[in-house]
Design a protein around this motif. Sequence first.
Motif, short mmCIF file in Angstrom:
data_model
loop_
_atom_site.label_atom_id
_atom_site.label_comp_id
_atom_site.label_asym_id
_atom_site.label_seq_id
_atom_site.Cartn_x
_atom_site.Cartn_y
_atom_site.Cartn_z
N LYS A 61 11.56 -5.95 8.70
CA LYS A 61 12.93 -5.48 8.47
C LYS A 61 13.25 -5.48 6.98
O LYS A 61 13.90 -4.54 6.47
N PHE A 62 12.80 -6.50 6.28
CA PHE A 62 13.05 -6.56 4.83
C PHE A 62 12.33 -5.43 4.11
O PHE A 62 12.90 -4.80 3.21
N GLN A 63 11.10 -5.13 4.51
CA GLN A 63 10.36 -4.02 3.92
C GLN A 63 11.05 -2.69 4.23
O GLN A 63 11.14 -1.81 3.37
N MET A 78 4.48 -9.58 3.15
CA MET A 78 3.88 -8.50 2.37
C MET A 78 2.90 -9.10 1.37
O MET A 78 3.20 -9.21 0.18
N GLY A 79 1.74 -9.51 1.83
CA GLY A 79 0.76 -10.15 0.97
C GLY A 79 -0.64 -9.63 1.24
O GLY A 79 -0.91 -8.99 2.25
N ILE A 80 -1.54 -9.92 0.30
CA ILE A 80 -2.95 -9.56 0.41
C ILE A 80 -3.77 -10.83 0.18
O ILE A 80 -3.58 -11.52 -0.83
N SER A 81 -4.64 -11.11 1.12
CA SER A 81 -5.49 -12.30 1.03
C SER A 81 -6.86 -11.88 0.50
O SER A 81 -7.47 -10.95 1.02
N VAL A 82 -7.34 -12.60 -0.54
CA VAL A 82 -8.62 -12.32 -1.18
C VAL A 82 -9.44 -13.61 -1.20
O VAL A 82 -9.00 -14.62 -1.75
N ASP A 102 1.09 -2.07 1.14
CA ASP A 102 0.18 -1.14 1.82
C ASP A 102 -0.54 -0.24 0.82
O ASP A 102 -1.74 0.03 0.95
N GLU A 103 0.20 0.24 -0.17
CA GLU A 103 -0.42 1.08 -1.20
C GLU A 103 -1.48 0.30 -1.98
O GLU A 103 -2.59 0.80 -2.23
N ALA A 104 -1.14 -0.93 -2.36
CA ALA A 104 -2.09 -1.76 -3.12
C ALA A 104 -3.30 -2.11 -2.27
O ALA A 104 -4.45 -2.07 -2.76
N PHE A 105 -3.08 -2.45 -1.01
CA PHE A 105 -4.21 -2.83 -0.15
C PHE A 105 -5.15 -1.64 0.05
O PHE A 105 -6.38 -1.81 0.01
#
Length: 462
Positions: free
Chosen positions: A179-181, A416-420, A438-441
């Motif tokens: 919802k925040f996104q 909204m995160g990316i795990s590396v 989503d764009e960055a991932f």
Amino acid sequence: MELEQKTTEVLNSREECSPSRSPKAPSGPPFENCSSDKQIVNLSTSILKFLHDRFGITIEDFRIQPEETTVEPEEPLSARRLTENMRRLKRGFRPLTNFKRSLSALSCWSSIYTSAFAFVIYMHAVWRGWTIPMLLFLAILRLTLNYLISRGWRITWSIIPEVSEPVEPPKEDLTVSEKFQLVLDVAQKAQNLFGKMANILEKFKNLFMWVQPELTRKLYVGLWVAFVSSCLLPYPLLGFLIGVYAGIKFFLIDFLLRSCPKLRQRFDTAYIIWTNLPTDLQVKERSSFPGSKRALTGRRSPVTGGVPQGVGRDEEGGRLHNSKKQPFHEVFNLPESERPLAVCENGWRCYLINRDRKSPTEYIRHGVLYLTESHLCFESSSSRSGSSKRNKVIKLKDITDIQKYKVLSVLPGSGMGISVATPSTLKPMVFGAMIHRDEAFGAIFSQYMKIVCQDASINTDT
């Protein structure tokens, strides 16, 4: 006694009907005078009643009454209602945008036969003096077509092809982060729309307020020429000249100028005035930096107009980053060939969550994430120029796992995160609170797979 009482009543009634009558005047029959007066009273009463019944309601409408102010209740913020209102606004503007696209298609001669037919019809109407009847007939024709469409007729003729946009089904169950996104995406579109509208209004205001004197002077001279022409020339001749010029300008001159941009930049007065008109933010920027020789053009968005020097911003994403004095490869101690890719030239703002560290200052850091050909670079916002201790550089070929990550679904933006994951860390590092996750991932995963495929092909050849 009864006769005397009646006589007394008659005398009293006669005195009441005519109290100012002289005693010397001849007195007529008492009953006839009273009956005539009663008839007059009854007639006047009936006339007033008739007028009140017919015109009383209309007269009451002209009574001055205090205006009743009703306060509409404000609806609470809702992601679903916000997206629905944006879609309604887009649907409401669709007829205007389609009309503008149709005029642009006619002017650009997208369909040669349609534009030629419209040009001949228009010039014939101007020559005959039928310009206004032609426009009225087109309006009536449009309303007639709309009526037929509303009655179920299928009329799909148009100058431009209609593109049907896919309608996304509404999602019923959304997490707080989703919802925040969603709210952020809609707010971004609203920000860009309001920026464009503010640009147009501010340009009109600055044009008439002599903010750019050399541009307003052209409008001033044009208005004087139009005023003198309207005083000297007869209106039929003036309308004929204006109609002929408008047709040639719309169908021929605009097509030539759009085909030749250099000619348009030199001879298209309206385009030159509108392009060079500054907005309020650009005027403020010019006053803040008097020594700057940058050209203020109307194409610049209102967001970039207020950003000081040394700061860059992406037009659509609104990402901000500080440009260091040092080159990019020196900030991260990389070879000179390593540069940010085009998709992340300005970087992605995010928070680096290093779960291997227990210190609060080392556990979470705010900064900007960049992607190069072979590295993933995180520049901390607290790092000073010349110091790269708090920056983080990860080789793409060293990444063992990369995936979308949801930290806590309760906190807004935490999903909204990316795990590396890398061999050097016990727990995967998380780049969280990333608006363009989503764009960055997609960009990072594509480049990561490219590097993996290259290494696999090299190992196979060896």
